[in-house]
Design a protein around this motif. Sequence first.
Motif, PDB file in Angstrom:
ATOM      1  N   LYS A  36      25.130  -9.400  55.445  1.00 55.90           N
ATOM      2  CA  LYS A  36      25.310  -8.689  56.661  1.00 55.90           C
ATOM      3  C   LYS A  36      24.852  -9.283  57.784  1.00 55.90           C
ATOM      4  O   LYS A  36      25.235  -9.802  59.077  1.00 55.90           O
ATOM      5  CB  LYS A  36      25.342  -7.176  56.503  1.00 55.90           C
ATOM      6  CG  LYS A  36      26.428  -6.605  55.687  1.00 55.90           C
ATOM      7  CD  LYS A  36      26.098  -5.020  55.686  1.00 55.90           C
ATOM      8  CE  LYS A  36      27.258  -4.143  54.762  1.00 55.90           C
ATOM      9  NZ  LYS A  36      26.723  -2.933  54.503  1.00 55.90           N
ATOM     10  N   LYS A  37      22.823  -9.723  57.159  1.00 56.23           N
ATOM     11  CA  LYS A  37      22.077 -10.319  58.266  1.00 56.23           C
ATOM     12  C   LYS A  37      22.717 -11.191  58.168  1.00 56.23           C
ATOM     13  O   LYS A  37      22.516 -11.879  59.208  1.00 56.23           O
ATOM     14  CB  LYS A  37      20.599 -10.209  57.497  1.00 56.23           C
ATOM     15  CG  LYS A  37      19.525 -10.813  57.973  1.00 56.23           C
ATOM     16  CD  LYS A  37      18.008 -10.387  57.869  1.00 56.23           C
ATOM     17  CE  LYS A  37      17.262 -10.671  58.701  1.00 56.23           C
ATOM     18  NZ  LYS A  37      16.274 -10.579  58.557  1.00 56.23           N
ATOM     19  N   GLU A  42      23.257  -5.914  62.871  1.00 56.95           N
ATOM     20  CA  GLU A  42      22.391  -5.173  63.136  1.00 56.95           C
ATOM     21  C   GLU A  42      21.471  -4.504  62.534  1.00 56.95           C
ATOM     22  O   GLU A  42      22.701  -3.452  61.365  1.00 56.95           O
ATOM     23  CB  GLU A  42      22.499  -4.506  64.404  1.00 56.95           C
ATOM     24  CG  GLU A  42      22.274  -5.572  66.359  1.00 56.95           C
ATOM     25  CD  GLU A  42      22.636  -4.663  67.193  1.00 56.95           C
ATOM     26  OE1 GLU A  42      21.739  -4.576  67.605  1.00 56.95           O
ATOM     27  OE2 GLU A  42      22.664  -5.916  68.382  1.00 56.95           O
ATOM     28  N   SER A  44      21.085  -4.388  59.726  1.00 58.51           N
ATOM     29  CA  SER A  44      21.283  -4.925  58.129  1.00 58.51           C
ATOM     30  C   SER A  44      20.590  -4.655  57.278  1.00 58.51           C
ATOM     31  O   SER A  44      20.370  -4.397  55.915  1.00 58.51           O
ATOM     32  CB  SER A  44      22.311  -6.206  58.404  1.00 58.51           C
ATOM     33  OG  SER A  44      21.291  -7.302  58.021  1.00 58.51           O
ATOM     34  N   SER A  45      19.171  -4.965  57.278  1.00 56.36           N
ATOM     35  CA  SER A  45      18.372  -5.157  56.078  1.00 56.36           C
ATOM     36  C   SER A  45      17.830  -3.561  56.461  1.00 56.36           C
ATOM     37  O   SER A  45      16.490  -3.406  55.548  1.00 56.36           O
ATOM     38  CB  SER A  45      17.135  -6.273  56.564  1.00 56.36           C
ATOM     39  OG  SER A  45      16.733  -5.363  57.409  1.00 56.36           O
TER      40      SER A  45
END
Length: 125
Positions: A36-37, A42, A44-45
Motif C-alpha cells: 500500500k505504501k 496515505e 498505509s504504515s
Amino acid sequence: DFYAHEPIFWVKMGLFAVMGSSSLFNTIKIVQMAAKKAQGEENSSLIGEKLSARMQKIVNGELLAIGSIPLAAATMARGIGYGDGAFPWQAGAGGVALVSTALTVKYVKEALTWEDEKVAEKVEA
C-alpha cells in the motif's frame, strides 16, 4: 531415523511448526502495508490498536514456542520419554503436518480477511 520414534522429538518439531506457521500473519500484514505504501496510499504504515495487539499476541506465542524448543531438546538429551521404539514415526509426522497445515490456513485466512479500525493521524498543534 534414531529420533523418529521418540515422542519428544515430534513435540519439538510441532513447536517449530507452530512458530513457523504463526509468523505468517505478521508477515502478510507487513507485506500488505508495504504494498500500500509503494502504491502511494496515505497512512498505509499506521497500525491500529486492534492489529497491534493481535500481532503482539502472535509474537509472544512464537517466543514461547522458540523458548520451548531447547527445553524439549534438553528433555530428549536426558532420555526423558525415551521409549523402546514403539512410537510410530507416522503418528508424530502426521501430528506435525496437521498442526502446521491447520495453523497456516488459520493465519493466512485471518490476515487476508483482517479488518482494522481506521487510524486517525495525530495532529500536532
